[in-house]
Design a protein around this motif. Structure first.
Motif, PDB file in Angstrom:
ATOM      1  N   ARG A 139      -2.541   0.072   8.881  1.00 50.68           N
ATOM      2  CA  ARG A 139      -2.620   1.520   8.693  1.00 50.68           C
ATOM      3  C   ARG A 139      -2.913   2.222  10.017  1.00 50.68           C
ATOM      4  O   ARG A 139      -2.672   3.417  10.152  1.00 50.68           O
ATOM      5  CB  ARG A 139      -3.705   1.853   7.668  1.00 50.68           C
ATOM      6  CG  ARG A 139      -3.725   3.315   7.208  1.00 50.68           C
ATOM      7  CD  ARG A 139      -2.538   3.649   6.355  1.00 50.68           C
ATOM      8  NE  ARG A 139      -2.481   5.062   6.013  1.00 50.68           N
ATOM      9  CZ  ARG A 139      -1.421   5.669   5.487  1.00 50.68           C
ATOM     10  NH1 ARG A 139      -0.322   4.976   5.235  1.00 50.68           N
ATOM     11  NH2 ARG A 139      -1.440   6.945   5.203  1.00 50.68           N
TER      12      ARG A 139
ATOM     13  N   ASP B 157       0.510  -1.616   4.961  1.00 53.42           N
ATOM     14  CA  ASP B 157       1.577  -0.620   5.043  1.00 53.42           C
ATOM     15  C   ASP B 157       2.919  -1.269   5.362  1.00 53.42           C
ATOM     16  O   ASP B 157       3.952  -0.591   5.333  1.00 53.42           O
ATOM     17  CB  ASP B 157       1.252   0.419   6.116  1.00 53.42           C
ATOM     18  CG  ASP B 157       0.313   1.504   5.604  1.00 53.42           C
ATOM     19  OD1 ASP B 157      -0.341   1.280   4.574  1.00 53.42           O
ATOM     20  OD2 ASP B 157       0.224   2.572   6.236  1.00 53.42           O
TER      21      ASP B 157
ATOM     22  N   HIS C 202       0.847  -1.192   0.000  1.00 50.60           N
ATOM     23  CA  HIS C 202       0.000   0.000   0.000  1.00 50.60           C
ATOM     24  C   HIS C 202       0.885   1.245   0.000  1.00 50.60           C
ATOM     25  O   HIS C 202       1.484   1.585   1.012  1.00 50.60           O
ATOM     26  CB  HIS C 202      -0.895  -0.022   1.241  1.00 50.60           C
ATOM     27  CG  HIS C 202      -1.806   1.151   1.358  1.00 50.60           C
ATOM     28  ND1 HIS C 202      -1.746   2.054   2.401  1.00 50.60           N
ATOM     29  CD2 HIS C 202      -2.809   1.579   0.552  1.00 50.60           C
ATOM     30  CE1 HIS C 202      -2.683   2.968   2.243  1.00 50.60           C
ATOM     31  NE2 HIS C 202      -3.337   2.709   1.130  1.00 50.60           N
TER      32      HIS C 202
ATOM     33  N   GLU D  43       5.844   7.373   1.665  1.00 48.01           N
ATOM     34  CA  GLU D  43       5.000   6.684   0.701  1.00 48.01           C
ATOM     35  C   GLU D  43       5.260   7.112  -0.741  1.00 48.01           C
ATOM     36  O   GLU D  43       5.685   8.223  -1.019  1.00 48.01           O
ATOM     37  CB  GLU D  43       3.537   6.917   1.042  1.00 48.01           C
ATOM     38  CG  GLU D  43       3.097   8.370   0.928  1.00 48.01           C
ATOM     39  CD  GLU D  43       1.698   8.599   1.467  1.00 48.01           C
ATOM     40  OE1 GLU D  43       0.933   9.311   0.800  1.00 48.01           O
ATOM     41  OE2 GLU D  43       1.384   8.075   2.548  1.00 48.01           O
TER      42      GLU D  43
ATOM     43  N   THR E  35      -6.987  -1.207   4.621  1.00 46.15           N
ATOM     44  CA  THR E  35      -5.553  -1.438   4.557  1.00 46.15           C
ATOM     45  C   THR E  35      -5.087  -1.944   5.916  1.00 46.15           C
ATOM     46  O   THR E  35      -5.306  -1.264   6.921  1.00 46.15           O
ATOM     47  CB  THR E  35      -4.802  -0.146   4.211  1.00 46.15           C
ATOM     48  OG1 THR E  35      -5.196   0.340   2.932  1.00 46.15           O
ATOM     49  CG2 THR E  35      -3.313  -0.311   4.242  1.00 46.15           C
TER      50      THR E  35
END
Length: 413
Positions: A355, A399, A76, A85, A352
């Motif tokens: 997260r 994540d 992700h 990210e 997700t």
């Protein structure tokens, strides 16, 4: 429990070579992501936090397994639990953890070039733009906190040309609402994340992400981000935007079977189904928990699963909270929503995992349907097992993809 955790950590730190016949994927940095896959310590830490039971026993018995890439594990935005990210480095980390599918959230610049950003308007929290000469180009330049009001800024990819975008330095997604200076505004990182890997992280265009992911042997799940500007934008229509994203895969010679294009806008998904049917067959309709939603009450659901199938939609990706509920024995269970979507023939993808950070006091937004029974980091694996075994999802975003990779390898997914 402690002994098992230490054993797992030790195993994770050993050189882990893939089977000799495994495809050897190497990117331009010379890093080989098939021969060097590693779980690291996190899966074993999470297992150590689980309550005793069959699932914990099974996951513990897999501690000596060799990591293998799996498309069940989806990076992700790369691996943003620890890396900024949508950067080269974040995706290096995700690929090294065995994620078989990687994500580029796609936004566009002022000159209509496609770049990887979670939102068109997140540059003020994901880069250093507010302390650069480009700050004055922001839609809403930085304003310091004052009595009774938080610090504010809004900086969009469409505020900049591609060349300007590429001069920015990415950072962990965060901001300090109490900031009185632009430099202070760059802070605010949650204490369970880290800035350790911010140094010299590298932004990517969408085309660059395609080349990188392909070189690392991973497949693709680009998300066409909903614009915050009115469309058409400078003559660039929503259809142009949706088509350009697909064209960049075609230009790179990527087989459509390796691509799962995503959007929260059903019209985007239907556009791909009609105009790019090979890509549209795997187009993913993203949906999320909204006010008034009840995962057990169909009267509150906005999606008509049968109608979606009739329109050619094959993949639905609800937020994690929509697919879990509290079961009869106060355990995490599959929701009525998830089972109804599955019964309608839709393939499901979950987002997700990891997260929410530590789960000792509940899991926040992503776990809101089960927050009352979530009290340990080990619940990440309890939730994952329900999604995989009971709901039957085809993949899970995380994540920190190693968590999902470890589970999938142990279960043979």
């Amino acid at each position: 429990m402690t002994r098992a955790f230490l054993l797992g950590t030790a195993l994770a730190c050993l050189p882990l070579a893939a089977a000799a016949e495994q495809h050897q994927s190497m990117d331009d940095s010379g890093m080989n992501y098939s021969a060097g896959l590693s779980y690291g310590p996190r899966p074993f830490f999470l297992i150590s936090k689980m309550e005793d039971g069959p699932l914990k026993d099974e996951l513990t018995q897999c501690m000596g397994q060799t990591p293998e890439r799996t498309t069940f594990s989806i990076g992700h935005r790369g691996a943003p639990l620890m890396f900024p990210e949508h950067t080269v480095e974040s995706n290096h980390a995700a690929a090294g953890q065995g994620a078989g599918v990687l994500e580029c959230d796609v936004a566009f610049t002022a000159d209509q070039e496609l770049v990887c950003r979670h939102a068109q308007n997140d540059l003020h929290t994901t880069t250093d733009i507010v302390v650069t000469d480009l700050a004055e180009k922001c839609s809403t330049p930085f304003e310091p906190a004052s009595e009774g009001s938080d610090a504010t800024a809004e900086c969009r990819t469409s505020d900049l040309t591609l060349d300007e975008f590429k001069t920015l330095s990415p950072k962990m997604d965060a901001s300090n609402p109490q900031a009185t200076t632009a430099e202070e505004y760059l802070g605010g990182v949650a204490d369970w994340r880290t800035t350790l890997y911010d140094n010299d992280a590298t932004l990517m265009t969408h085309a660059e992400s395609i080349a990188l992911f392909d070189a690392m042997g991973a497949d693709f799940t680009p998300e066409l981000k909903t614009p915050v500007v009115d469309m058409p934008y400078e003559g660039f229509s929503q259809e142009d935007y949706a088509q350009k994203m697909i064209d960049e895969y075609k230009d790179a010679g990527i087989d459509p079977s390796r691509v799962w294009p995503q959007s929260f806008l059903l019209d985007d998904v239907l556009y791909w189904i009609e105009n790019e049917p090979e890509f549209g067959a795997q187009a993913v309709f993203l949906v999320e928990w909204t006010d008034g939603f009840d995962e057990q009450d169909s009267e509150t659901w906005q999606e008509d699963f049968a109608a979606l199938k009739e329109q050619g939609v094959n993949y639905l990706a609800p937020s994690l909270n929509m697919m879990m509920t509290v079961g009869e024995n106060d355990e995490i269970a599959a929701s009525e929503y998830a089972m109804a979507a599955k019964d309608a023939g839709l393939e499901l993808i979950a987002w997700t995992l990891e997260r929410s950070g530590p789960l000792a006091e509940g899991g926040g937004w992503y776990f809101q349907s089960v927050n009352d029974i979530v009290d340990s980091d080990g619940d990440y694996y309890e939730a994952l097992d329900v999604l995989a075994q009971d709901v039957g999802v085809r993949g899970v975003f995380s994540d920190w993809p190693a968590t999902v990779t470890y589970y999938a390898n142990c279960k043979g997914l």
